[in-house]
Design a protein around this motif. Structure first.
Motif, PDB file in Angstrom:
ATOM      1  N   ALA A  92       0.876  -1.171   0.000  1.00 12.00           N
ATOM      2  CA  ALA A  92       0.000   0.000   0.000  1.00 12.00           C
ATOM      3  C   ALA A  92       0.913   1.220   0.000  1.00 12.00           C
ATOM      4  CB  ALA A  92      -0.932  -0.011   1.202  1.00 12.00           C
ATOM      5  N   LEU A  93       1.657   1.368  -1.078  1.00 10.07           N
ATOM      6  CA  LEU A  93       2.762   2.326  -1.127  1.00 10.07           C
ATOM      7  C   LEU A  93       2.303   3.771  -1.014  1.00 10.07           C
ATOM      8  CD1 LEU A  93       4.588   0.359  -3.904  1.00 10.07           C
ATOM      9  CD2 LEU A  93       5.609   0.865  -1.685  1.00 10.07           C
ATOM     10  N   GLN A 125      10.250  -8.017   9.562  1.00 12.05           N
ATOM     11  CA  GLN A 125       8.961  -8.137   8.869  1.00 12.05           C
ATOM     12  C   GLN A 125       7.986  -7.069   9.348  1.00 12.05           C
ATOM     13  OE1 GLN A 125       8.654 -10.133   6.320  1.00 12.05           O
ATOM     14  NE2 GLN A 125      10.652 -11.049   6.680  1.00 12.05           N
ATOM     15  N   ALA A 126       8.008  -6.770  10.645  1.00  7.76           N
ATOM     16  CA  ALA A 126       7.118  -5.743  11.187  1.00  7.76           C
ATOM     17  C   ALA A 126       7.476  -4.361  10.645  1.00  7.76           C
ATOM     18  CB  ALA A 126       7.183  -5.749  12.709  1.00  7.76           C
ATOM     19  N   LEU A 127       8.760  -4.099  10.476  1.00  3.35           N
ATOM     20  CA  LEU A 127       9.198  -2.824   9.905  1.00  3.35           C
ATOM     21  C   LEU A 127       8.754  -2.702   8.449  1.00  3.35           C
ATOM     22  CD1 LEU A 127      12.778  -2.716  11.451  1.00  3.35           C
ATOM     23  CD2 LEU A 127      10.961  -1.045  11.896  1.00  3.35           C
ATOM     24  N   PHE A 128       8.920  -3.778   7.693  1.00  2.31           N
ATOM     25  CA  PHE A 128       8.459  -3.763   6.303  1.00  2.31           C
ATOM     26  C   PHE A 128       6.948  -3.506   6.236  1.00  2.31           C
ATOM     27  CE2 PHE A 128      12.173  -6.583   4.798  1.00  2.31           C
ATOM     28  CZ  PHE A 128      12.805  -5.530   4.166  1.00  2.31           C
ATOM     29  N   GLY A 135       1.702   2.307   6.195  1.00  2.53           N
ATOM     30  CA  GLY A 135       2.009   3.723   6.012  1.00  2.53           C
ATOM     31  C   GLY A 135       2.527   4.404   7.266  1.00  2.53           C
ATOM     32  N   ARG A 136       3.119   3.638   8.166  1.00  2.00           N
ATOM     33  CA  ARG A 136       3.683   4.222   9.390  1.00  2.00           C
ATOM     34  C   ARG A 136       5.122   4.667   9.136  1.00  2.00           C
ATOM     35  NH1 ARG A 136       2.874  -0.642  13.372  1.00  2.00           N
ATOM     36  NH2 ARG A 136       3.299   0.822  15.067  1.00  2.00           N
ATOM     37  N   ASN A 137       5.541   5.677   9.874  1.00  4.77           N
ATOM     38  CA  ASN A 137       6.871   6.249   9.704  1.00  4.77           C
ATOM     39  C   ASN A 137       7.876   5.463  10.545  1.00  4.77           C
ATOM     40  OD1 ASN A 137       9.189   7.771   9.541  1.00  4.77           O
ATOM     41  ND2 ASN A 137       8.300   9.632  10.419  1.00  4.77           N
ATOM     42  N   VAL A 138       8.702   4.627   9.888  1.00  2.00           N
ATOM     43  CA  VAL A 138       9.643   3.795  10.637  1.00  2.00           C
ATOM     44  C   VAL A 138      10.894   4.568  11.063  1.00  2.00           C
ATOM     45  CG1 VAL A 138       8.847   1.622   9.658  1.00  2.00           C
ATOM     46  CG2 VAL A 138      10.647   2.912   8.480  1.00  2.00           C
TER      47      VAL A 138
END
Length: 221
Positions: A92-93, A125-128, A135-138
């Motif tokens: 969902a880029l 995997q959670a970061l990806f 759409g969260r800011n890593v």
């Protein structure tokens, strides 16, 4: 026949969609090789944009400058979404509004790796997912703390390390090492410290290549 052990280091950045795609293709190849190959996977850091400010860049503006305009970004997103759908990998880029500095995310992955390969993979995997699906800011430390806590890491310890600057030099040193050995782009899959595969290669290429390596190792043992 016994499974042949193979070590795989994945050099990647958590904001690289091709890394997200490539690692899933590798996983599918390893599923096909069950009973033939026993792979141990370690994640290694790389930064596509090490000079990104702490607050990050506007994603659309940044990518438009990098790859040639908004239309090129849209086409790239459509291509990645289509390729992901072929292997059940969601994208969902358009949700990602910030292109972050990923140093802290790599520090978190490093700490997870100290606790074990399984936890490191879980955090990666959670970061990806956070970046490419939610759409969260890593680059946001609160997001990183949530990911760490959900993975079972001690939130207070991670928060202290993030604030104290722990392992900044360690992670930068690993990135510098990757560059010294010739890694210029990601993903890069380093196999048994002898072979390197770059890019999000097809599942069949991973499968055939790993099978050949396993067979060669078996003959030599």
């Amino acid at each position: 026949m016994a499974e042949t052990p193979i070590r795989i280091e994945i050099v990647s950045d958590v904001v690289c969609p091709w890394c997200y795609l490539g690692q899933r293709r590798l996983k599918l190849a390893l599923e096909r090789l069950e009973g033939e190959v026993a792979a141990s996977i370690t994640w290694k850091p790389f930064q596509l944009e090490p000079h990104a400010p702490p607050e990050g860049f506007d994603t659309l503006d940044y990518l438009s400058r990098k790859i040639g305009g908004a239309d090129a970004v849209r086409q790239s997103h459509e291509q990645l979404t289509r390729m992901g759908a072929e292997i059940g990998l969601p994208f969902a880029l358009d949700k990602a509004r910030k292109f972050p500095n990923t140093l802290d995310a790599h520090r978190l992955t490093h700490w997870a790796g100290l606790e074990g390969a399984e936890l490191q993979d879980q955090v990666m995997q959670a970061l990806f997912r956070a970046n490419f699906v939610e759409g969260r800011n890593v680059g946001d430390r609160e997001v990183l703390l949530q990911i760490a806590e959900e993975a079972g890491m001690d939130r207070a310890t991670v928060e202290r390390k993030l604030s104290d600057g722990a392992d900044v030099d360690t992670v930068r040193g690993e990135i510098a090492h990757a560059q010294r050995i010739g890694v210029t782009g990601v993903p890069c899959f380093i196999i048994d410290q002898r072979y390197a595969v770059t890019g999000a290669q097809p599942v069949e290429l991973f499968e055939n290549g790993l099978r050949q390596i396993a067979q060669e190792k078996a003959r030599q043992s």
